[in-house]
Scaffold this active site. Structure first.
Site, PDB file in Angstrom:
ATOM      1  N   CYS A  27       7.380  22.767  54.286  1.00 47.15           N
ATOM      2  CA  CYS A  27       7.197  21.358  53.953  1.00 47.15           C
ATOM      3  C   CYS A  27       8.054  20.465  54.848  1.00 47.15           C
ATOM      4  O   CYS A  27       8.964  20.933  55.539  1.00 47.15           O
ATOM      5  CB  CYS A  27       7.544  21.106  52.484  1.00 47.15           C
ATOM      6  SG  CYS A  27       6.322  21.757  51.332  1.00 47.15           S
ATOM      7  N   HIS A  33       7.805  15.434  51.235  1.00 41.63           N
ATOM      8  CA  HIS A  33       8.452  15.079  49.968  1.00 41.63           C
ATOM      9  C   HIS A  33       9.924  14.771  50.172  1.00 41.63           C
ATOM     10  O   HIS A  33      10.483  14.949  51.256  1.00 41.63           O
ATOM     11  CB  HIS A  33       8.271  16.205  48.935  1.00 41.63           C
ATOM     12  CG  HIS A  33       8.831  17.532  49.342  1.00 41.63           C
ATOM     13  ND1 HIS A  33      10.189  17.808  49.351  1.00 41.63           N
ATOM     14  CD2 HIS A  33       8.217  18.682  49.741  1.00 41.63           C
ATOM     15  CE1 HIS A  33      10.386  19.052  49.722  1.00 41.63           C
ATOM     16  NE2 HIS A  33       9.208  19.619  49.979  1.00 41.63           N
TER      17      HIS A  33
END
Length: 270
Positions: A245, A229
């Site tokens: 992440c 992301h």
């Protein structure tokens, strides 16, 4: 008037030809008595075109469906049941959408075919714990969609590469998991594409959810899923600071988000 003149001229020519000299008959020779009629050619026998032999496969035959040039996504429009082995114990059941309202997709690794070479089962990656879980789904439950993209992440180099048909088309520096919350290593796939309500927040303009979970944050919402992301902390790019992440600069994430479909293979190297 012109037609009458022409007709008259023809009549004069015919009359002149008839009266200038006596008519002579031209004798024609009859065909020789021994001349036999030419035999008619015999029709060529019609040979039926042989039908192609039906494909035969040794059952149960298993074939890989991934390569350096491409792979397949498995879309389950009505949900699906994953088995440990074809027809064996049930591993997990999936509805037509996941908890985020995104359609159910699998990364397809291979297939098992019958004697007529048609797929009976697909071996698929599952978006569940433990990381790297796989199962078998009936071929009738999913629709195959070809994918020519592949994402590779190198955690130690903090680098992401995007390949199309085996050729690198994008490379970017990323932020990865901190030592206490590492990015999980392994082979996964993009299982959802999400746009956050606040595109200026910690996920930036979008997130490509992958079928991996944090190895340590098991108590997080939805089990601690991992995603690629954007970020509202651009200074973090190039560092090991995330909760597992993979962060990209927002402009790079937007480029990736536009072209990467669900089902794309994601390989994370140590």
């Amino acid at each position: 008037m012109r037609v009458a003149v022409l007709g008259f001229g023809v009549m004069v020519l015919v009359a002149a030809g008839c009266g200038s000299e006596p008519t002579r008959e031209v004798a024609t020779k009859p065909p020789p008595a021994h001349a036999a009629p030419k035999p008619k050619p015999k029709p060529k026998p019609v040979v039926p075109t042989p039908k192609p032999a039906a494909p035969r496969c040794s059952a149960p035959a298993e074939r890989s469906l991934t390569s350096a040039r491409g792979s397949f996504a498995g879309f389950a429009p009505h949900g699906a049941v994953a088995y440990r082995t074809p027809g064996g114990a049930v591993v997990a059941r999936f509805g037509r959408e996941n908890v985020n309202g995104y359609p159910t997709y699998f990364g397809v690794l291979g297939k098992r075919v019958g004697k007529d070479c048609r797929a009976l089962w697909y071996r698929v990656q599952l978006p569940i714990r433990p990381n790297g879980a796989v199962g078998w789904v009936r071929a009738s439950e999913i629709e195959l969609q070809p994918v020519d993209l592949r994402i590779e992440v190198d955690v130690s180099r903090r680098d992401l590469e995007l390949f199309r048909a085996g050729k690198r088309v994008l490379e970017a520096t990323v932020a990865v998991g901190a030592a206490a919350t590492p990015t999980p290593i392994g082979r996964y796939y993009v299982n959802q594409r999400l746009v956050p309500t606040d595109t200026s927040g910690p996920y930036g303009p979008g997130a490509l959810g992958i079928s991996a979970f944090s190895p340590v944050l098991t108590g997080w919402a939805q089990g601690g899923p991992v995603a690629i992301h954007g970020t509202n902390e651009p200074w973090s790019i190039g560092h090991a600071v995330s909760n597992g992440c993979i962060r990209l600069p927002n402009d790079t994430l937007e480029r990736l988000f536009k072209i990467v479909p669900a089902g794309t293979q994601v390989i994370i190297h140590p």
